[in-house]
Design a protein around this motif. Sequence first.
Motif, short mmCIF file in Angstrom:
data_model
loop_
_atom_site.label_atom_id
_atom_site.label_comp_id
_atom_site.label_asym_id
_atom_site.label_seq_id
_atom_site.Cartn_x
_atom_site.Cartn_y
_atom_site.Cartn_z
N ILE A 168 0.87 -1.18 0.00
CA ILE A 168 0.00 0.00 0.00
C ILE A 168 0.91 1.22 0.00
O ILE A 168 1.34 1.69 1.04
N LEU A 221 -14.52 4.48 5.76
CA LEU A 221 -14.21 4.78 7.15
C LEU A 221 -15.48 4.96 7.99
O LEU A 221 -15.59 4.38 9.07
N ASP A 273 0.55 4.39 -0.57
CA ASP A 273 0.11 5.68 -0.07
C ASP A 273 -0.06 5.65 1.45
O ASP A 273 -0.74 4.79 2.00
N SER A 290 -11.27 -0.11 0.80
CA SER A 290 -10.55 1.02 0.21
C SER A 290 -9.24 0.61 -0.44
O SER A 290 -8.52 1.44 -0.96
N ILE A 291 -8.89 -0.67 -0.38
CA ILE A 291 -7.63 -1.08 -1.01
C ILE A 291 -7.82 -2.27 -1.94
O ILE A 291 -8.70 -3.11 -1.73
N ALA A 337 -1.64 7.67 3.59
CA ALA A 337 -2.99 7.86 4.09
C ALA A 337 -3.83 6.60 3.88
O ALA A 337 -4.62 6.21 4.73
N ALA A 338 -3.61 5.93 2.75
CA ALA A 338 -4.35 4.71 2.46
C ALA A 338 -4.02 3.61 3.46
O ALA A 338 -4.89 2.83 3.85
N SER A 377 -4.37 1.61 -3.79
CA SER A 377 -3.38 0.52 -3.76
C SER A 377 -3.67 -0.54 -4.82
O SER A 377 -3.72 -1.73 -4.51
N ILE A 388 -5.94 4.37 6.70
CA ILE A 388 -7.36 4.05 6.58
C ILE A 388 -7.56 2.54 6.58
O ILE A 388 -8.49 2.01 7.19
N ALA A 389 -6.66 1.82 5.91
CA ALA A 389 -6.80 0.36 5.81
C ALA A 389 -6.73 -0.30 7.18
O ALA A 389 -7.46 -1.25 7.46
N ILE A 411 -13.61 7.49 0.12
CA ILE A 411 -13.09 6.52 1.10
C ILE A 411 -13.55 6.90 2.51
O ILE A 411 -14.00 6.05 3.29
N LEU A 444 -10.38 10.28 -1.87
CA LEU A 444 -10.27 10.31 -0.41
C LEU A 444 -11.61 10.61 0.25
O LEU A 444 -11.96 10.02 1.27
N THR A 486 -2.84 4.71 -6.99
CA THR A 486 -2.04 4.87 -5.79
C THR A 486 -2.92 4.95 -4.55
O THR A 486 -2.67 4.26 -3.56
N VAL A 487 -3.95 5.78 -4.61
CA VAL A 487 -4.80 5.95 -3.42
C VAL A 487 -5.48 4.63 -3.05
O VAL A 487 -5.58 4.28 -1.87
#
Lengths: 528, 306
Positions: free
Chosen positions: A226, B157, A228, B164-165, A230-231, B254, A234-235, B152, B149, B251-252
């Motif tokens: 991962i 959240l 990023d 989110s990934i 921030a990602a 993943s 959150i994960a 997400i 974001l 990227t955000v």
Amino acid sequence: MKKAISMLICLLLFLSVVTIQVQAEDATYRDTIVFGQSSEQNSFDPAVNSSNNVVLPNVYTSLIAIDENNQLIPGLATEWSVAEDQVTWTFKLREGVKFHSGKAFDADDCVATFTRLMDTSLGLRQSSNYVWIEEVYAEDPLTFVLVSKEPYGAVEGTMSHKSAGIVNAELVESAGTELGTTPETIDGTGPYKVVEINPGDNVKFEAFDDYYGGAPLTKYIEFLLIPDQAARAIAIETGQIDIVTGLAPDDVERMNTDDGDGVEIVMNESNGIHLFQFNVASTNADSAMSKPEVRQAISYAINRDEICEALYSPLGELPARSLLSPSVIGYVDMGVIEQDYDKAKELLAQAGYADGLDISIMTTAIYNKGVEMAEIIVEQLKGAGINATLEVVERAVFIESLEGLTPEEYNEKYGWDMFIMGAGGDIDAHQSTYRVFHTADTGTNENNYGFYSNADVDKLLEDAAANVDPESRVEMYKEAMQILIYDDPIGVTMNQRNNVYGLSENVENFLLNAGNTIDWKVLQIRED
Amino acid sequence: MLKYALKRILQTIPMLIVLSMVVFGMVRLIPGDPVKIMMGIDVASDSYEIEKERLGLNGTIVEQYVRWVERLFDGDMGTSIFTKKPVLQEIGNRFKPTLILAVGGTVLSSIIGIMFGLLAAIRHNRFTDHFLMVTSLIFVSTPSFFSALILILIFSLQLRWLPSIGLGSWKAAILPIVTLGLTAVGSLTRTTRSSMLDVVHQDYIRTARARGVPERTIVFRDAFRNALIPVLTSIGLRFGSLLAGATLVETVFSISGLGRFLVDGVGNRDYPVVQGTVLVMAISFVLVNLIVDLLYSAVDPRIKYS
């Protein structure tokens, strides 16, 4: 009546014990733990990997292991000793150990592993750590002998390094340079085997039930890339991953204070520190950097506590107390230099810079908060009459500036007086000092990044390297540190870095050593 | 038409040759040494030299280029310096996620964009029109990483509905596709609207109205089909650029797609990866545009290829 009450109490107590037991039995564990990582392993070949110590020690085992208290403990060798000649090391090997492929482990595998590392014609990344070996041979299937060219103080440290992970001798033969590129060419004796590699995405590991230390508790471990920051945060907060590294200080602070988010923060001192190293060969300002007083003055002008408080307090990082990390064999606490502007000005005056001094500093964001740290330093130096200009570079430029340049080339092309760097590295002080602090024979900067040269330091590092007595070795390293930090500074030590992990609160038995290796075989995660 | 397609494909060959030269030269112009980046700055010099030769990074740039092109004809795009795997195989692994995102994002944005555009054109200068124009302006000007974001934060959240990934399940594909779809909705809405308004003012529409053809038939059968050409171009371009990777969104979320592969390749100065990926992206872009051009005649029989 009384009797009845006491019986009732007894019954209640009994019942409560039973319910507690039932609850304990109820705790079931998941069969997969997911890690979130910021970067990939650059190789699964121990002789090539230079990423970190996170994965390889759980796939391959070395002759000597490091426990979570950073003590050297038996690995594939049950006992070892050095002969009176101080060069012949004998390792008694563990019986009944198997490779993931099922092949039995014996001394021939050790011979193949180290012969491969010693062969500099193969171009293996880690070979330079093994040039001190004269020869290796198998005395019998369970006795491995290693002879060093000269007495060598870092034998045990090197044998515990991840690059010394023992590989299958048959595979060395058949896979050649392909070793470590696919699950089929990865064969170690560690608790987990690699079953799937998807570059840019994930790596999957499966428990090796025949591991000599007993079957691991969790069946599968998955590493998820991962990139990023921030990602990743959150994960872990949403429970999509169970363990995460590389969190931003702000996220760490929030997860540490915010209760009920299900995330715990775990940290320990890593094997690394940040420092700003001097370019001793700089020709700026009448070669100011060649004068120890100027370098001392810069060191006294910096307030390390303030910088750590401002940038690293969420990560729990404090000013470094040596150029080595506390977990490194040979570490001595050298204290922290306190900010003292008067002393700094006095030293500058002594060196002939009473009217002030102009210097240039290079930094890069590849070090955590490296840019912010340099910005604060620039401000702090003003108090001592030092006017610093800052240059921020990207990773590729940073690396290119260290590619074996002569002082003339370096000053011509870059001309920096100070630059950001990491230090404190490996398990033994020898590996962390000799290569980077000893005068470079070549006169170029691929190892000794700031062209530092001090005859006393050279002598101490040489003597310590050839010393197999742990106690007198430590004294030598202490003397060397006194010179490197205080008397003829090589750089300005900054913060002692921490390994910081975010864990789901359901994770159990999270054991982490200072080398940043987690013991996977006991790791477990409860069902929600 | 086949002749036309063949001609178009042949035309792209000189373009690809020039492109490959530019990319080949450009990645080598940026400062940085891939071998050092991969092996670490503290690598011993003999190991370094051996690895450099093994990777084919020795010799002049012209020699290296000739070697690369020769291998290209054997279907070999070289080996990634960083992962040590064939570049073609690596691209293959990353093409599927990119394709899912590109198709999903394009379909979603086309449906919503065309719908909004039609609605805005029909309700020209009324509240619906103004409202949709402002909305599309917001979509156009919101960067994808920002909307990603926000999505997400809400759906992963707070509500915990969607992951989110990654791109492991259909659920995981929703947020990235919606993100990509939303950013394209704006421009498509505007293209559809202006194209429709253009057509609606044509003489044959007025004639149709005068003959008493129902408004619905006029809009969908007579006007919309003819207004579709610019919209189709817009969709094609969008799809082509999505095939070249939605780096920020990848990227955000993943996701291991082509865009991130290219950016990582540049960061690592992984020359074979950058060269190979750019080539594949260029080819797919050209193909998509060719298909769009061929579709024109299907939509509008007035267009003929010669």
